[in-house]
Design an enzyme around this catalytic site. Structure first.
Site, short mmCIF file in Angstrom:
data_model
loop_
_atom_site.label_atom_id
_atom_site.label_comp_id
_atom_site.label_asym_id
_atom_site.label_seq_id
_atom_site.Cartn_x
_atom_site.Cartn_y
_atom_site.Cartn_z
N CYS A 1 0.83 -1.20 0.00
CA CYS A 1 0.00 0.00 0.00
C CYS A 1 0.87 1.26 0.00
CB CYS A 1 -0.98 -0.03 1.18
SG CYS A 1 -2.38 1.08 0.96
N HIS B 1 -3.84 -5.12 -0.25
CA HIS B 1 -3.43 -5.70 1.03
C HIS B 1 -3.43 -7.22 0.97
CE1 HIS B 1 -3.24 -2.14 3.71
NE2 HIS B 1 -4.06 -1.63 2.81
N GLU C 1 -2.36 -9.17 3.26
CA GLU C 1 -2.73 -9.67 4.59
C GLU C 1 -4.24 -9.60 4.80
OE1 GLU C 1 -3.22 -5.45 5.36
OE2 GLU C 1 -1.87 -6.63 4.11
#
Length: 366
Positions: free
Chosen positions: A259, A343, A345
């Site tokens: 990001c 993202h 994650e």
């Protein structure tokens, strides 16, 4: 029950009236929308929302409450993405005062009051989102009740989101070490506002992690790899981080960014960044890996993007957004440097791209 009136005023003069819940106070910030169907506890605690009034387009919010806010012995939250709410306010259509979920530890209203964060419900958030899509991101302020003085507390002209270094507000202030003492690969994590699930994903891969403030000169540390986190605001306010990353580019140790980390890595490589009209904030953004037909469903939260046309000859796009063709990651042509704008994650959101952490670990061992 007689709900208190709350009004959202945008800097183009448009007004949206609703009712107050959470902390009954006025605030000002950048108004952004999130199209996710769930995940409001994770989104509210995401440091990337610092300075923003979060609009959720999904109509019913609060029906599953909020999980506990316990911190693990490592200092990482059990379920949240940081230790506190970072969004300035929450704006929704329908609020559910009753909640039911196996992991529910309280209501959203109670949590917002506990942390001093105002909420507004009863607003047509889809109409509001349509205006933001047509006009672009705007500054907004929330006024509670009919007190006109609240509207004069901070004029729109005094609030410039781009000039505020929100990364400095949310980054850690000193080094923090995770998995200390283990005979494992050592990663420096540059904290620009790191989501806790990034830390969890790195811990799960049995790495020693040294988390450092955003402007820390990590080049003085012996490490095996560099990881640059997400974060809020304009990447142009983070020149110190860019300069430190640029030094690291002179070596050949693996570097991965997520990001804001994607933007800072690209800037260190010579590219330019620009602000998106209304940003990407949702769970289901389709992203294609460059040079292939592989497409992934991703979770995103960013308002700025890398200009692919300004990438140097040593760099190339790694991922492309299938909706608007914007950059979703870069990679170096010869060195182990790469990043994703989305993202991997993904907390909350789909985990289709968590393999990016595995690729990074593979590079560390090579």
């Amino acid at each position: 029950m007689n709900p208190t009136k709350a009004t959202l005023i945008l800097d183009d003069g448009s007004k949206y009236e609703g009712y107050s819940f959470g902390a009954g106070k006025g605030v000002m910030g950048e108004v952004v929308f999130n199209t996710s169907m769930s995940g409001y506890p994770e989104s509210l605690t995401d440091p990337s929302y610092a300075g923003q009034l979060m609009v959720l387009t999904y109509p019913l919010i609060g029906n599953y409450g909020v999980p506990n806010r316990n911190m693990l012995p490592s200092g990482v939250s059990s379920f949240m993405e940081s230790g506190r709410i970072h969004a300035e306010a929450l704006i929704i259509s329908d609020y559910s005062y009753e909640c039911s979920h196996w992991n529910c530890a309280g209501t959203l209203d109670e949590w917002l009051k506990e942390e001093g964060i105002p909420g507004v419900h009863g607003i047509d958030t889809r109409a509001l989102t349509k205006r933001l899509r047509e006009h672009g991101v705007m500054i907004g302020r929330i006024i509670i009740g009919d007190d006109a003085e609240q509207s004069a507390d901070r004029e729109f002209s005094t609030f410039n989101y781009e000039e505020i270094n929100f990364v400095d507000k949310v980054s850690c202030k000193e080094k923090i070490i995770y998995n200390e003492g283990k005979d494992r690969k050592h990663v420096v994590l540059v904290d620009c506002g790191v989501k806790h699930n990034i830390i969890r994903c790195l811990q799960k891969r049995d790495l020693v992690i040294t988390r450092v403030p955003w402007d820390y000169d990590f080049n003085s540390i012996e490490y095996d790899g560099l990881f640059i986190s997400n974060g809020p605001g304009d990447p142009d306010t983070c020149d110190a981080a860019v300069q430190n990353i640029r030094k690291a580019l002179g070596g050949d140790k693996p570097i991965c960014g997520i990001c804001m980390g994607n933007q800072l890595l690209a800037k260190a490589g010579g590219a330019s960044i620009y602000k998106l009209k209304y940003g990407h904030r949702s769970h289901n953004q389709p992203v294609r890996m460059a040079g292939s037909n592989k497409c992934y469903i991703t979770s995103q939260n960013h308002g700025y993007a890398v200009d692919n046309n300004t990438l140097g000859s040593d760099w190339e796009p790694l991922f492309i957004n299938m909706n608007d063709g914007t950059n979703e990651g870069v990679r170096h042509r010869t060195k182990p440097f790469f990043s994703s704008q989305f993202h991997p994650e993904a907390s909350s959101g789909p985990t289709d791209t968590e393999f990016i952490f595995d690729r990074f670990v593979e590079m560390l061992h090579k």
